[in-house]
Write a protein that holds these residues in place. Structure first.
Motif, PDB file in Angstrom:
ATOM      1  N   LEU A 276      26.724  49.530  33.475  1.00 25.43           N
ATOM      2  CA  LEU A 276      26.108  49.670  32.157  1.00 25.43           C
ATOM      3  C   LEU A 276      25.981  48.320  31.459  1.00 25.43           C
ATOM      4  N   VAL A 277      27.016  47.491  31.589  1.00 24.23           N
ATOM      5  CA  VAL A 277      26.953  46.150  30.990  1.00 24.23           C
ATOM      6  C   VAL A 277      25.836  45.338  31.647  1.00 24.23           C
ATOM      7  N   PHE A 278      25.733  45.424  32.978  1.00 25.06           N
ATOM      8  CA  PHE A 278      24.678  44.687  33.688  1.00 25.06           C
ATOM      9  C   PHE A 278      23.289  45.148  33.255  1.00 25.06           C
ATOM     10  N   PRO A 295      13.721  40.712  37.644  1.00 21.05           N
ATOM     11  CA  PRO A 295      13.093  41.141  38.909  1.00 21.05           C
ATOM     12  C   PRO A 295      13.604  42.506  39.371  1.00 21.05           C
ATOM     13  N   PRO A 296      12.726  43.498  39.545  1.00 17.78           N
ATOM     14  CA  PRO A 296      13.156  44.845  39.940  1.00 17.78           C
ATOM     15  C   PRO A 296      13.933  44.878  41.255  1.00 17.78           C
ATOM     16  N   ALA A 297      13.529  44.057  42.231  1.00 17.16           N
ATOM     17  CA  ALA A 297      14.227  44.045  43.521  1.00 17.16           C
ATOM     18  C   ALA A 297      15.664  43.554  43.352  1.00 17.16           C
ATOM     19  N   TRP A 298      15.868  42.534  42.503  1.00 19.72           N
ATOM     20  CA  TRP A 298      17.217  42.054  42.231  1.00 19.72           C
ATOM     21  C   TRP A 298      18.036  43.140  41.537  1.00 19.72           C
ATOM     22  N   SER A 299      17.410  43.812  40.591  1.00 19.05           N
ATOM     23  CA  SER A 299      18.093  44.873  39.857  1.00 19.05           C
ATOM     24  C   SER A 299      18.580  45.969  40.799  1.00 19.05           C
ATOM     25  N   LEU A 300      17.701  46.367  41.731  1.00 20.97           N
ATOM     26  CA  LEU A 300      18.066  47.413  42.692  1.00 20.97           C
ATOM     27  C   LEU A 300      19.216  46.942  43.573  1.00 20.97           C
ATOM     28  N   GLY A 301      19.133  45.701  44.075  1.00 18.24           N
ATOM     29  CA  GLY A 301      20.180  45.173  44.951  1.00 18.24           C
ATOM     30  C   GLY A 301      21.525  45.052  44.260  1.00 18.24           C
ATOM     31  N   ILE A 302      21.527  44.539  43.024  1.00 18.29           N
ATOM     32  CA  ILE A 302      22.781  44.389  42.273  1.00 18.29           C
ATOM     33  C   ILE A 302      23.376  45.756  41.943  1.00 18.29           C
ATOM     34  N   THR A 303      22.516  46.725  41.610  1.00 19.21           N
ATOM     35  CA  THR A 303      22.989  48.088  41.322  1.00 19.21           C
ATOM     36  C   THR A 303      23.709  48.667  42.528  1.00 19.21           C
ATOM     37  N   PHE A 304      23.100  48.556  43.716  1.00 20.30           N
ATOM     38  CA  PHE A 304      23.736  49.047  44.943  1.00 20.30           C
ATOM     39  C   PHE A 304      25.053  48.325  45.201  1.00 20.30           C
ATOM     40  N   ALA A 305      25.085  47.019  44.970  1.00 24.30           N
ATOM     41  CA  ALA A 305      26.293  46.236  45.232  1.00 24.30           C
ATOM     42  C   ALA A 305      27.442  46.678  44.324  1.00 24.30           C
ATOM     43  N   ILE A 306      27.152  46.873  43.034  1.00 19.98           N
ATOM     44  CA  ILE A 306      28.194  47.281  42.084  1.00 19.98           C
ATOM     45  C   ILE A 306      28.741  48.665  42.442  1.00 19.98           C
ATOM     46  N   LEU A 307      27.827  49.597  42.700  1.00 22.90           N
ATOM     47  CA  LEU A 307      28.259  50.961  42.998  1.00 22.90           C
ATOM     48  C   LEU A 307      28.960  51.035  44.350  1.00 22.90           C
ATOM     49  N   GLY A 308      28.442  50.299  45.332  1.00 27.33           N
ATOM     50  CA  GLY A 308      29.082  50.274  46.648  1.00 27.33           C
ATOM     51  C   GLY A 308      30.504  49.754  46.566  1.00 27.33           C
ATOM     52  N   ALA A 309      30.689  48.695  45.789  1.00 31.40           N
ATOM     53  CA  ALA A 309      32.038  48.136  45.606  1.00 31.40           C
ATOM     54  C   ALA A 309      32.950  49.147  44.926  1.00 31.40           C
ATOM     55  N   GLY A 310      32.418  49.868  43.930  1.00 30.70           N
ATOM     56  CA  GLY A 310      33.216  50.877  43.230  1.00 30.70           C
ATOM     57  C   GLY A 310      33.653  52.007  44.144  1.00 30.70           C
ATOM     58  N   ILE A 311      32.761  52.449  45.007  1.00 30.60           N
ATOM     59  CA  ILE A 311      33.082  53.534  45.940  1.00 30.60           C
ATOM     60  C   ILE A 311      34.124  53.072  46.959  1.00 30.60           C
ATOM     61  N   VAL A 312      33.942  51.879  47.513  1.00 30.69           N
ATOM     62  CA  VAL A 312      34.883  51.353  48.517  1.00 30.69           C
ATOM     63  C   VAL A 312      36.279  51.199  47.914  1.00 30.69           C
ATOM     64  N   VAL A 313      36.353  50.600  46.716  1.00 29.81           N
ATOM     65  CA  VAL A 313      37.651  50.415  46.062  1.00 29.81           C
ATOM     66  C   VAL A 313      38.304  51.762  45.771  1.00 29.81           C
ATOM     67  N   SER A 314      37.519  52.746  45.296  1.00 29.04           N
ATOM     68  CA  SER A 314      38.067  54.076  44.999  1.00 29.04           C
ATOM     69  C   SER A 314      38.657  54.721  46.241  1.00 29.04           C
ATOM     70  N   LEU A 315      37.904  54.709  47.327  1.00 32.72           N
ATOM     71  CA  LEU A 315      38.377  55.333  48.565  1.00 32.72           C
ATOM     72  C   LEU A 315      39.604  54.610  49.115  1.00 32.72           C
ATOM     73  N   TRP A 316      39.631  53.272  48.982  1.00 31.85           N
ATOM     74  CA  TRP A 316      40.766  52.506  49.484  1.00 31.85           C
ATOM     75  C   TRP A 316      42.016  52.750  48.639  1.00 31.85           C
ATOM     76  N   LYS A 317      41.845  52.769  47.310  1.00 25.60           N
ATOM     77  CA  LYS A 317      42.986  52.946  46.413  1.00 25.60           C
ATOM     78  C   LYS A 317      43.599  54.350  46.509  1.00 25.60           C
ATOM     79  N   THR A 318      42.794  55.335  46.879  1.00 24.70           N
ATOM     80  CA  THR A 318      43.283  56.722  46.921  1.00 24.70           C
ATOM     81  C   THR A 318      43.555  57.199  48.337  1.00 24.70           C
ATOM     82  N   LYS A 319      43.579  56.291  49.301  1.00 24.34           N
ATOM     83  CA  LYS A 319      43.767  56.709  50.712  1.00 24.34           C
ATOM     84  C   LYS A 319      45.134  57.321  50.934  1.00 24.34           C
ATOM     85  N   ASP A 320      46.147  56.888  50.152  1.00 24.23           N
ATOM     86  CA  ASP A 320      47.495  57.440  50.297  1.00 24.23           C
ATOM     87  C   ASP A 320      47.536  58.915  49.895  1.00 24.23           C
ATOM     88  N   GLN A 321      46.686  59.315  48.949  1.00 26.69           N
ATOM     89  CA  GLN A 321      46.642  60.715  48.533  1.00 26.69           C
ATOM     90  C   GLN A 321      46.166  61.616  49.662  1.00 26.69           C
TER      91      GLN A 321
END
Length: 325
Positions: A276-278, A295-321
């Motif tokens: 949201l800040v971005f 640039p729309p292409a940059w916007s799309l790429g950065i959006t995927f990068a932010i969300l991808g990082a969020g998903i990876v961190v979430s799955l990694w942090k909750t793997k013990d559960q």
């Protein structure tokens, strides 16, 4: 047939007709064929439905590219991904509402289906008003941008405490306006019962109707964030509305697919905050760099990068559960 080429909010009427026909056809298929009878939607079915709606939303980008070009397509895809991800927060609230009213899974699809119909209308009204404001007063985009930045910062530092639905003012008002029964009556939103004082048959609202209204209110609250977010990506009402609706159409399937594993995405809210800040800061970055737009292409790429990082961190942090389960 000249009427089909008339522009409505900057887009030919026939393009709006194609989109609305597709959406109405999907809703008719859902209610009249796929879910004609009440049944509990399992994980496998919900995953298939979710994959279908995501694929359909992505496929519609081909239609956008054919008629509107590559830039519009990148904007549509960015808006679709942003809306789809912001919908995850909505899923948390839907799960809370269903739990509060003790709505069985067998009836949850019915509530969400009629909720989607309301969302289609309400989002259309909000987007129409937003498009009119932006067309008349371009500086409104800067207000949207600042609002998104502040919302993202607030979300980043907000607590994870669940809201108390007992204290919700909308729920209290509804219980004053309507006769309300505490019991479910199948999949009915209303039921006629004798009034406890007069004995006359009166219409009572069931918990299913209260859940429906609360879900609609929740979507309005989320739309206050998501609609300005898309307007900072593009001001084209056709792209704004179609990306919104395609993201929301799959919300029901996404809910049934993720409701059992929502805890695995506990850290995704931080990625949403940064996103949201971005999105809010793009208009200011473009001004500083002397660009007509980010640039729309940059916007799309950065959006995927932010969300991808969020998903990876979430799955990694909750793997013990998962291991403990």
């Amino acid at each position: 047939m000249d009427i089909l080429t008339i522009l409505f909010m900057g887009t030919p009427v026939w393009m709006w007709a194609v989109f609305l026909t597709l959406v109405l056809g999907l809703l008719a298929l859902d209610l009249g064929v796929t879910n004609k009878t009440d049944h509990e939607i399992g994980v496998a079915e919900s995953l298939r439905m979710s994959a279908f709606y995501i694929a359909l939303g992505l496929a519609f980008s081909g239609f956008v590219w054919w008629q509107m070009g590559a830039t519009a397509t990148a904007q549509y895809l960015t808006a679709f991904v942003v809306e789809k991800t912001l919908a995850l927060d909505n899923i948390f609230v839907i799960a809370l509402i269903f739990g509060f009213f003790a709505v069985p899974r067998i009836y949850q699809h019915r509530v969400l289906f009629w909720g989607i119909l309301g969302v289609i209308v309400l989002r259309g009204i909000m987007i129409g008003l937003g498009a009119t404001l932006v067309a008349e007063y371009h500086w409104v985009l800067y207000i949207f941008a600042v609002f998104l930045i502040l919302t993202g910062i607030k979300m980043l530092f907000s607590s994870d405490k669940e809201p108390d639905l007992h204290a919700n003012p909308v729920l209290r008002v509804m219980k004053r306006w309507f006769h309300v029964t505490d019991d479910l009556h199948g999949h009915d939103f209303f039921v006629k019962k004798p009034h406890p004082e007069t004995g006359r048959l009166v219409r009572f609202a069931t918990p299913l109707f209260l859940a429906l209204v609360m879900i609609e209110i929740a979507d309005l609250v989320f739309a206050v964030d998501s609609v300005p977010a898309v307007f900072t990506i593009t001001t084209d009402p056709f792209i704004v509305y179609t990306s919104n609706i395609f993201a929301i159409l799959g919300l029901r399937a996404l809910y049934f697919a993720l409701s059992a594993i929502l805890h695995r995405f506990a850290y995704l809210k931080y990625a949403l905050s940064i996103l949201l800040v971005f999105i809010g800061s793009k208009i200011f970055i473009a001004d500083l760099m002397g660009w007509e737009k980010f640039p729309p292409a940059w916007s799309l790429g950065i959006t995927f990068a932010i969300l991808g990082a969020g998903i990876v961190v979430s799955l990694w942090k909750t793997k013990d559960q998962v291991a403990e389960a």
